[in-house]
Design a protein around this motif. Structure first.
Motif, PDB file in Angstrom:
ATOM      1  N   ARG A   3       0.837  -1.200   0.000  1.00  0.00           N
ATOM      2  CA  ARG A   3       0.000   0.000   0.000  1.00  0.00           C
ATOM      3  C   ARG A   3       0.877   1.257   0.000  1.00  0.00           C
ATOM      4  O   ARG A   3       1.908   1.307   0.667  1.00  0.00           O
ATOM      5  N   GLN A   4       0.457   2.262  -0.748  1.00  0.00           N
ATOM      6  CA  GLN A   4       1.185   3.528  -0.844  1.00  0.00           C
ATOM      7  C   GLN A   4       1.431   4.113   0.547  1.00  0.00           C
ATOM      8  O   GLN A   4       0.502   4.245   1.332  1.00  0.00           O
ATOM      9  N   GLY A   5       2.691   4.446   0.858  1.00  0.00           N
ATOM     10  CA  GLY A   5       3.025   5.050   2.141  1.00  0.00           C
ATOM     11  C   GLY A   5       3.215   4.064   3.271  1.00  0.00           C
ATOM     12  O   GLY A   5       3.626   4.446   4.358  1.00  0.00           O
ATOM     13  N   LEU A   6       2.919   2.816   3.041  1.00  0.00           N
ATOM     14  CA  LEU A   6       3.068   1.805   4.075  1.00  0.00           C
ATOM     15  C   LEU A   6       4.436   1.144   3.920  1.00  0.00           C
ATOM     16  O   LEU A   6       4.811   0.722   2.832  1.00  0.00           O
ATOM     17  N   ASN A   7       5.187   1.120   5.016  1.00  0.00           N
ATOM     18  CA  ASN A   7       6.489   0.462   5.008  1.00  0.00           C
ATOM     19  C   ASN A   7       6.692  -0.204   6.368  1.00  0.00           C
ATOM     20  O   ASN A   7       5.848  -0.081   7.255  1.00  0.00           O
ATOM     21  N   ALA A   8       7.814  -0.885   6.535  1.00  0.00           N
ATOM     22  CA  ALA A   8       8.059  -1.630   7.771  1.00  0.00           C
ATOM     23  C   ALA A   8       8.062  -0.715   8.992  1.00  0.00           C
ATOM     24  O   ALA A   8       7.517  -1.069  10.048  1.00  0.00           O
ATOM     25  N   ALA A  41      -2.964 -10.481   4.393  1.00  0.00           N
ATOM     26  CA  ALA A  41      -1.994 -10.963   3.398  1.00  0.00           C
ATOM     27  C   ALA A  41      -1.146  -9.819   2.852  1.00  0.00           C
ATOM     28  O   ALA A  41       0.044  -9.997   2.574  1.00  0.00           O
ATOM     29  N   SER A  42      -1.723  -8.634   2.737  1.00  0.00           N
ATOM     30  CA  SER A  42      -0.982  -7.475   2.228  1.00  0.00           C
ATOM     31  C   SER A  42       0.082  -7.006   3.220  1.00  0.00           C
ATOM     32  O   SER A  42       1.103  -6.441   2.828  1.00  0.00           O
ATOM     33  N   LEU A  43      -0.159  -7.228   4.491  1.00  0.00           N
ATOM     34  CA  LEU A  43       0.788  -6.789   5.510  1.00  0.00           C
ATOM     35  C   LEU A  43       2.089  -7.592   5.444  1.00  0.00           C
ATOM     36  O   LEU A  43       3.156  -7.088   5.818  1.00  0.00           O
ATOM     37  N   TYR A  44       1.998  -8.817   4.918  1.00  0.00           N
ATOM     38  CA  TYR A  44       3.184  -9.665   4.835  1.00  0.00           C
ATOM     39  C   TYR A  44       4.227  -9.123   3.854  1.00  0.00           C
ATOM     40  O   TYR A  44       5.359  -9.603   3.837  1.00  0.00           O
ATOM     41  N   ALA A  45       3.895  -8.110   3.075  1.00  0.00           N
ATOM     42  CA  ALA A  45       4.896  -7.444   2.238  1.00  0.00           C
ATOM     43  C   ALA A  45       5.834  -6.608   3.104  1.00  0.00           C
ATOM     44  O   ALA A  45       6.911  -6.211   2.670  1.00  0.00           O
ATOM     45  N   HIS A  46       5.417  -6.346   4.359  1.00  0.00           N
ATOM     46  CA  HIS A  46       6.191  -5.469   5.239  1.00  0.00           C
ATOM     47  C   HIS A  46       6.707  -6.160   6.488  1.00  0.00           C
ATOM     48  O   HIS A  46       7.629  -5.651   7.136  1.00  0.00           O
ATOM     49  N   VAL A  47       6.115  -7.273   6.847  1.00  0.00           N
ATOM     50  CA  VAL A  47       6.483  -7.965   8.086  1.00  0.00           C
ATOM     51  C   VAL A  47       6.242  -9.462   7.899  1.00  0.00           C
ATOM     52  O   VAL A  47       5.273  -9.861   7.256  1.00  0.00           O
TER      53      VAL A  47
END
Length: 189
Positions: A3-8, A41-47
């Motif tokens: 998601r735009q702006g979302l990072n670890a 599932a989308s959160l797993y791109a960051h954690v």
């Protein structure tokens, strides 16, 4: 796709805020995903998962706590440094209960080495320099301080002192006075 702006880092901060509001036990991938309005599932791109979330919050908390304690201790020695350090920990625990709980989470060796843990050790060593505690006794003194300060904070946070007199504040002052006395009279032989 992330998601735009979302990072670890952003995910960790959201997780830390969630832990403060709802408790460290409520920290799950699903709960954080809801908080940032994405599918789990989308959160797993960051954690990688809940364990990594907790470790991230622990690292953040240790860093923030070291900053606060370092600022509090700067320019102080002896009982003033001890009290400033303890008060910084207690204030942080009250303001950020979930983060404080995360700071007590056991980290794997690699993560612990890159944490602010060594800064906490250095702060405690600087406090001990204001006393005549022999260098080979520092580990014991640090363990005494940690057990008393963090034990009191955790018991107080759990409400263990809510139904008795005197107030927990009065006991806190007495604990710090007794720790100071113990450090001032630490055997040197």
């Amino acid at each position: 796709m992330p998601r735009q702006g979302l990072n670890a880092d952003a995910v960790t901060r959201v997780a830390a805020d969630l832990a403060d509001r709802e408790g460290l036990g409520a920290l799950t991938v699903s709960a954080v995903a809801r908080a940032v309005d994405v599918r789990p599932a989308s959160l797993y791109a960051h954690v990688a998962g809940a364990e990594e979330l907790r470790a991230g919050v622990a690292l953040l908390a240790l860093e923030e706590l070291a900053d606060a304690a370092g600022d509090a201790v700067a320019g102080r020695s002896g009982s003033e440094a001890l009290t400033a350090l303890a008060e910084a920990y207690r204030s942080y625990a009250r303001e950020h209960p979930g983060r404080y709980a995360a700071s007590r989470v056991r980290l794997d060796r690699e993560t612990a080495l890159r944490s602010a843990g060594p800064r906490h050790t250095a702060l405690l060593a600087s406090v001990l320099r204001g006393y005549a505690v022999p260098e080979d006794e520092h580990v014991h003194a640090v363990r005494l301080l940690g057990a008393a300060i963090h034990g009191f904070i955790e018991l107080e946070g759990a409400g263990s002192f809510d139904h008795s007199r005197p107030s927990s504040r009065a006991s806190w002052v007495r604990v710090l006075e007794r720790l100071d006395a113990a450090l001032r009279t630490w055997p040197t032989d």
